[in-house]
Enzyme design. Structure first.
Site, PDB file in Angstrom:
ATOM      1  CG  HIS A  85      -2.068  -0.938   1.116  1.00  0.00           C
ATOM      2  ND1 HIS A  85      -3.003  -1.092   2.113  1.00  0.00           N
ATOM      3  CD2 HIS A  85      -2.452  -1.769   0.118  1.00  0.00           C
ATOM      4  CE1 HIS A  85      -3.909  -1.979   1.743  1.00  0.00           C
ATOM      5  NE2 HIS A  85      -3.587  -2.409   0.540  1.00  0.00           N
ATOM      6  CE1 TYR A  95      -6.883   0.312   4.709  1.00  0.00           C
ATOM      7  CE2 TYR A  95      -5.754   2.389   4.306  1.00  0.00           C
ATOM      8  CZ  TYR A  95      -5.720   1.014   4.435  1.00  0.00           C
ATOM      9  OH  TYR A  95      -4.535   0.333   4.266  1.00  0.00           O
ATOM     10  CD  GLU A 137      -1.476   1.128   4.625  1.00  0.00           C
ATOM     11  OE1 GLU A 137      -2.086   2.143   4.229  1.00  0.00           O
ATOM     12  OE2 GLU A 137      -1.926  -0.022   4.509  1.00  0.00           O
ATOM     13  CE1 TYR A 190       6.734  -3.233  -3.081  1.00  0.00           C
ATOM     14  CE2 TYR A 190       7.373  -5.352  -2.156  1.00  0.00           C
ATOM     15  CZ  TYR A 190       6.548  -4.248  -2.155  1.00  0.00           C
ATOM     16  OH  TYR A 190       5.541  -4.150  -1.228  1.00  0.00           O
ATOM     17  CE1 TYR A 208       7.921  -5.709 -13.705  1.00  0.00           C
ATOM     18  CE2 TYR A 208       7.656  -3.325 -13.603  1.00  0.00           C
ATOM     19  CZ  TYR A 208       7.362  -4.544 -14.186  1.00  0.00           C
ATOM     20  OH  TYR A 208       6.495  -4.594 -15.258  1.00  0.00           O
ATOM     21  CB  SER A 209      12.491  -7.852  -7.089  1.00  0.00           C
ATOM     22  OG  SER A 209      11.412  -8.520  -6.501  1.00  0.00           O
ATOM     23  CB  VAL A 277      11.517 -13.121 -13.934  1.00  0.00           C
ATOM     24  CG1 VAL A 277      10.147 -13.154 -13.251  1.00  0.00           C
ATOM     25  CG2 VAL A 277      12.088 -11.710 -13.970  1.00  0.00           C
ATOM     26  N   GLY A 278      12.174 -15.003 -11.028  1.00  0.00           N
ATOM     27  CA  GLY A 278      12.261 -14.977  -9.570  1.00  0.00           C
ATOM     28  C   GLY A 278      13.681 -14.809  -9.063  1.00  0.00           C
TER      29      GLY A 278
END
Length: 414
Positions: A85, A95, A137, A190, A208-209, A277-278
């Site tokens: 988030h 929320y 958060e 990421y 994306y990592s 791709v891991g």
């Protein structure tokens, strides 16, 4: 605090949620996007089409109901979702919108079974759960902005380099357009990439990592091109990055996030296992371990279809060669004649082979890849009696379950 009556009512809905959870969350997203189409700019459309997001939310709602009297039990899951988030830019004022549409979906799907008493209990429970997310958060937003090189929201980055790593994976090196410093990150984290793609109605955000170690003047991601398959459409963002994004162009990144991270305080051996791709977070972890000149023993294992699909192979081999405590092993499910001598096992990863190449099972295991692949690896480790607390893994996209059959489908195709 929730009253005992509310807790009792919520718990009584657990069997109903087990049966109708996905139907409720499917209707929820329909209502949400109809009533608030602007939120289409936040959610991953591909995950919506494939039903992944609906299933993940159903599992989260089910867990919340099951442990409503012990919310601390689901705190790790809360933190994992909160990272996503924060990375996406979800705000506290969204929320109540989610709560309103979720209650409406429960009412519509369950019909007369959703009594006023049940809806009131869920409204109260949702308020408590939402306040936990908002609090967690808020701390994450503050940390992301106030850290050295940090920022709030999205920041403009320029594509400094674009490097093809395999037939389906390309790396992108990003530097900040403003020339300032960038925030550090934990290996395994990421970034969110936000793009307005010509011809697309909505903004697209993908996570994306980071595929290199922290401490560099750039961020690197290595993206697999998601082509059209019988089971899913092509990836809008990945295809655009591969085909259209050029060096020198600008896109927007969030500050790094994520809770799948390498524990640098642990001194036990490390085993990094990836499929397809891991390998991206695994390479970040490997590079960090080597760059910090750790004394820890490191075993890197990667499975691919063949050499054509094997990304970052040379970089990993060079990194491993820099320390006597590291080793790399490759498993190809469908090697070609060009792969002769370039891999260590043909076929699928199995337990006897793992036991052969891993010096010591008293290690910390990290793995990532397609869900069937991860289910397979998880089953092998548990069969080897590796304690669950030594096993860590990351889902690309919404969280799922590894409780599934893991036969030959476990090998990554790309």
């Amino acid at each position: 605090m929730l009253s005992e009556k509310t807790i009792s009512i919520i718990k009584s809905t657990v069997p109903v949620l087990e049966v109708h959870g996905v139907a409720i969350t499917k209707r929820f997203y329909q209502l949400l996007f109809t009533n608030h189409p602007e939120l289409m700019n936040v959610f991953n459309h591909a995950n919506q089409r494939q039903g992944k997001q609906q299933a993940a939310l159903a599992n989260a709602v089910y867990a919340a109901a099951q442990y409503i009297d012990k919310l601390e039990t689901i705190l790790p899951a809360v933190k994992q979702i909160a990272h996503k988030h924060r990375s996406l830019g979800i705000t506290a004022d969204q929320y109540p919108i989610v709560g309103q549409n979720l209650l409406q979906a429960i009412k519509e799907v369950l019909g007369d079974a959703a009594t006023d008493e049940i809806l009131d209990a869920w409204a109260e429970a949702y308020g408590v759960i939402a306040s936990v997310f908002i609090s967690v958060e808020a701390e994450m937003y503050q940390e992301a902005e106030q850290q050295q090189g940090g920022w709030a929201g999205y920041r403009a980055f320029r594509v400094e380099r674009k490097v093809q790593e395999s037939s389906v994976i390309t790396s992108f090196y990003f530097v900040p357009q403003d020339g300032g410093s960038i925030a550090s990150f934990k290996p395994g984290q990421y970034v969110s990439v936000k793009m307005d793609i010509p011809g697309e109605k909505n903004t697209h955000i993908r996570q994306y990592s980071l595929s290199d170690a922290p401490g560099k003047p750039y961020y690197r991601i290595s993206v697999k091109r998601e082509d059209t398959l019988p089971s899913k459409p092509a990836g809008v963002v990945s295809v655009y990055l591969h085909e259209q994004m050029k060096e020198g162009e600008v896109l927007w990144l969030s500050a790094p996030a994520g809770d799948f991270t390498l524990d640098l305080e642990d001194i036990r051996p490390v085993v990094l296992i990836s499929g397809g791709v891991g390998l991206t977070p695994m390479v970040s972890m490997l590079n960090t371990l080597v760059d910090t000149k750790t004394d820890r023993q490191v075993t890197f294992i990667h499975a691919a279809q063949n050499g054509e699909y094997h990304a970052l192979k040379q970089q990993v081999e060079e990194k491993v060669s820099q320390t006597s405590g590291a080793a790399a092993h490759w498993c190809y499910s469908n090697p070609t004649v060009l792969d002769t001598g370039a891999f260590h096992k043909e076929g699928y990863i199995d337990l006897p082979w793992l036991q052969k190449v891993i010096p010591n099972k008293d290690a910390v295991f990290y793995f990532c890849g397609p869900v069937p692949f991860m289910a397979h690896i998880n089953r092998l480790l548990l069969e080897w009696n590796v304690p669950a607390e030594q096993i860590h893994y990351e889902f690309f996209g919404p969280s799922g379950s590894l409780d599934q059959p893991s036969e030959q489908a476990a090998v990554p195709q790309q």
